[in-house]
Write a protein that holds these residues in place. Structure first.
Motif: not given
Ligand code: ZN
Length: 655
Positions: A456-482
């Motif tokens: 759950h993330c409001d992409i216009t809110q920087d803090a929420q976006l940064q926290a979400a990206l942290d969680k994604v990378v923590e869970r899967f290790g990185g990113l290949d496709m956006l």
């Protein structure tokens, strides 16, 4: 260990096999008994064969089935008397044993019976249950394990010294059972492996298993060894780029994209920083069958080459002891214990990484308890190697089918809760990717599973976006496709009447937030396992705007320009950027039947005509868009960047 037996539920089972399924599932749902396909169960049933003659059958768990979810079809019926006779042979090779199991079944399409089928057959009880209970392993994997077992169970169990699973173990059990069993016998302990219980009915066999496990747990408690040390919660500063570059190095070593799961656990953090982590972790797994998931030992720190060299040495040393030639498996660790990062888990897919995590989180707990009891002691490297390179274990992993196109890769999709975004989530999951998806709709977090992570993330809110990206990378290790899909389509206004607040809101979501996501994700895409890819979901309004949609059209056109420039700027890093322009996708939440009817009436058309008002006269659905988004990330678009494709059934204005 809780007794989950429920007489009411059991009563609804209308056959001996149905009861077998029922109590197998009770065992399977408890991870401290069995995990991920471990353990097996059986029932001996008398049934008429096709000639009308009564015959004894062993219904035993088929390989590939999990006790937690097993069904009647997961049990293979094998001729019982034949299995019992096999157990009297002096020896039997693995391929011949499997051949005998398969050629003595009454249902040709049944799964291959468990390699422990002969062992089940020789036990003179109707129901037989087998688990790899943590509590039992905690006790047996200590120098005084044999003595502790004697203290706990006296002569109520038969005790079998460690022996590799398969025919030799079955034969040894047959001999030892004959020698040790008495009228009090309710189970059998396999040192460094697990526990058998048995009985005349499903309930007694199950209750004995629970009782045997409880006695082991109580013993550990009575020795003051149950309570784990207080695990300090540690704040870890997550560095997304550091994790992504590490994952890239791991993937390159394996020559296959990997999922790197570094979700923090207090146990993993404690264990990785334990002053004696080397002694505790470098002995071997709890039971040999874990080796095919976790490798024999974890990697300490992050030196991939040093671990690989050690693995090669282990392979050379142990393989020369065996008669037949073995081919070395890959040399990448599956568990990493790092003083800064804690415990990390690797898999060729998100579900593989999850299995490794589940097994090793139990492993650390058992090791610490064994230490408190006396001292953790694993089997020798030789014993572990024998199972790691055992053809029958390898067969479990050797799925000959080609891996899915995005195996081990990670995609981030914005706006995945509905419509095109949701269709993209499904398409990428089907293609083997680990999928993370952001959405303003909190329902996005429902139904998460190992390969799917909704945030759950409001992409216009920087803090929420940064926290979400942290969680994604923590869970899967990185990113290949956006996949930049999130966007809004506000109510129409002529420019003269367009409220400025509306204009800003549309630009904030459809454009500015996407710029920020691109900026945050660029370093990750640059360090993709293979190469980075980005797909922009634009709009037909980019090439063919319409009156009354100024804010929407301007935002999508600007986003499209951004994508074109990104394709130029990021190409040198091997990142491909392509755009897709959908038109008239009606299977989304905003297009209710009423809205459709109103729009169709406005054009003096039927709904059907309105939906297919394009050159090809076809209806465009979310899945059509998602399919092309997926293709743009696939090898099909390997040499294409900066492309824009309309998915609109052909439209004179966009040609
Ligand atoms: Zn077993």
């Amino acid at each position: 260990m809780k007794n989950l037996w429920n007489d009411e539920d059991a009563k609804s089972c209308d056959s001996e096999l149905a009861l077998r399924v029922y109590s197998s599932r009770l065992l399977g749902q408890e991870p401290e008994l069995v995990m991920h396909g471990g353990g097996n169960t059986s029932v001996k049933i008398e049934e008429k064969n096709i000639l009308g003659e009564m015959q004894h059958w062993l219904y035993v768990k088929g390989s590939g089935w999990d006790l937690a979810t097993i069904e009647e079809g997961g049990f293979s019926p094998v001729e019982l008397i034949h299995l019992q006779k096999l157990a009297t042979l002096p020896s039997l090779s693995d391929p011949e044993m499997v051949n005998q199991l398969k050629t003595h079944m009454s249902i040709a399409s049944a799964p291959t019976p468990s390699v422990e089928a002969i062992l089940h057959a020789i036990l003179p009880f109707k129901y037989v249950d087998h688990t790899h209970a943590d509590a039992l392993i905690t006790v047996t994997n200590t120098p005084r394990g044999r003595e502790f077992i004697q203290q706990i169970y006296g002569d109520e169990v038969v005790v079998i010294p460690y022996c590799m699973p398969g025919f030799d173990l079955a034969r040894l059990c047959a001999i030892e059972f004959e020698k040790q069993a008495n009228e009090k016998t309710i189970g059998m302990v396999l040192m460094n492996h697990g526990l058998f219980s048995f009985g005349p009915d499903a309930k007694s066999s199950y209750l004995r298993m629970i009782d045997l496990v409880n006695r082991a747990e109580e013993f550990i408690q009575s020795q003051g060894a149950w309570q784990l040390p207080v695990l300090p919660t540690m704040d870890r500063k997550l560095n997304r780029l550091e994790l992504a570059t590490f994952r890239k190095a791991l993937s390159q070593h394996l020559q296959h994209a990997v999922i790197l799961d570094s979700r923090s656990s207090d146990l993993g953090n404690y264990f990785a920083r334990h002053p004696e982590v080397a002694r505790l972790s470098q002995q071997g797994p709890l039971t040999p069958d874990h080796v095919i998931r976790t490798k024999r030992i974890p990697m300490l720190g992050r030196d991939i080459c040093a671990y690989a060299k050690d693995y090669e040495n282990y392979f050379q040393r142990e393989s020369t002891k065996l008669a037949d030639q073995k081919h070395m498996l890959d040399t990448l660790a599956r568990v990493i214990l790092d003083k800064e990062l804690g415990s990390l888990y690797i898999g060729k897919s998100a579900s593989e990484a999850q299995i490794v995590r589940d097994i090793y989180e139990h492993t650390m707990q058992v090791i610490l308890r064994s230490e408190q009891l006396e001292k953790y002691q694993a089997l020798s490297a030789e014993d572990i190697f024998a199972v790691e390179y055992w053809d029958l274990e390898q067969a479990k992993l050797n799925n000959k089918s080609t891996p899915p196109v995005f195996a081990g890769e990670v995609v981030l999709i914005t706006g995945g809760a509905s419509g095109i975004g949701q269709a993209c989530v499904q398409q990428f999951l089907q293609a083997g990717a680990a999928v993370a998806s952001l959405d303003i709709d909190p329902h996005i977090e429902e139904k998460s599973h190992p390969a799917y992570f909704g945030l759950h993330c409001d992409i216009t809110q920087d803090a929420q976006l940064q926290a979400a990206l942290d969680k994604v990378v923590e869970r899967f290790g990185g990113l290949d496709m956006l996949v930049l899909n999130a966007g809004i389509f506000p109510a129409g206004h002529a420019i003269a009447d367009l409220p400025l607040a509306d204009w800003h809101r549309v630009l904030d979501i459809n454009l500015n937030a996407n710029l920020q996501i691109m900026q945050c994700c660029f370093p990750l895409l640059k360090n993709a396992a293979n190469y980075g890819r980005m797909v922009i979901v634009g709009s037909k309004n980019v090439p063919a705007p319409g009156p009354g949609a100024a804010a929407y059209s301007a935002s999508k056109a600007a986003l499209n320009q951004l994508a074109r420039i990104a394709s130029m700027e990021w190409g040198a890093e091997g990142i491909r950027v392509n755009s897709i322009h959908p038109d008239a996708v009606f299977d989304t939440a905003i297009w209710t039947q009423e809205v459709l009817q109103a729009r169709a009436a406005f054009y003096n058309m039927s709904v059907e005509e309105y939906k297919t008002k394009n050159i090809l006269k076809v209806e465009i659905s979310s899945i059509d868009i998602a399919n092309l988004v997926k293709s743009m990330c696939s090898p099909l678009f390997h040499k294409i960047t900066g492309a824009q494709l309309c998915v609109d059934g052909g439209n004179q204005r966009t040609l």
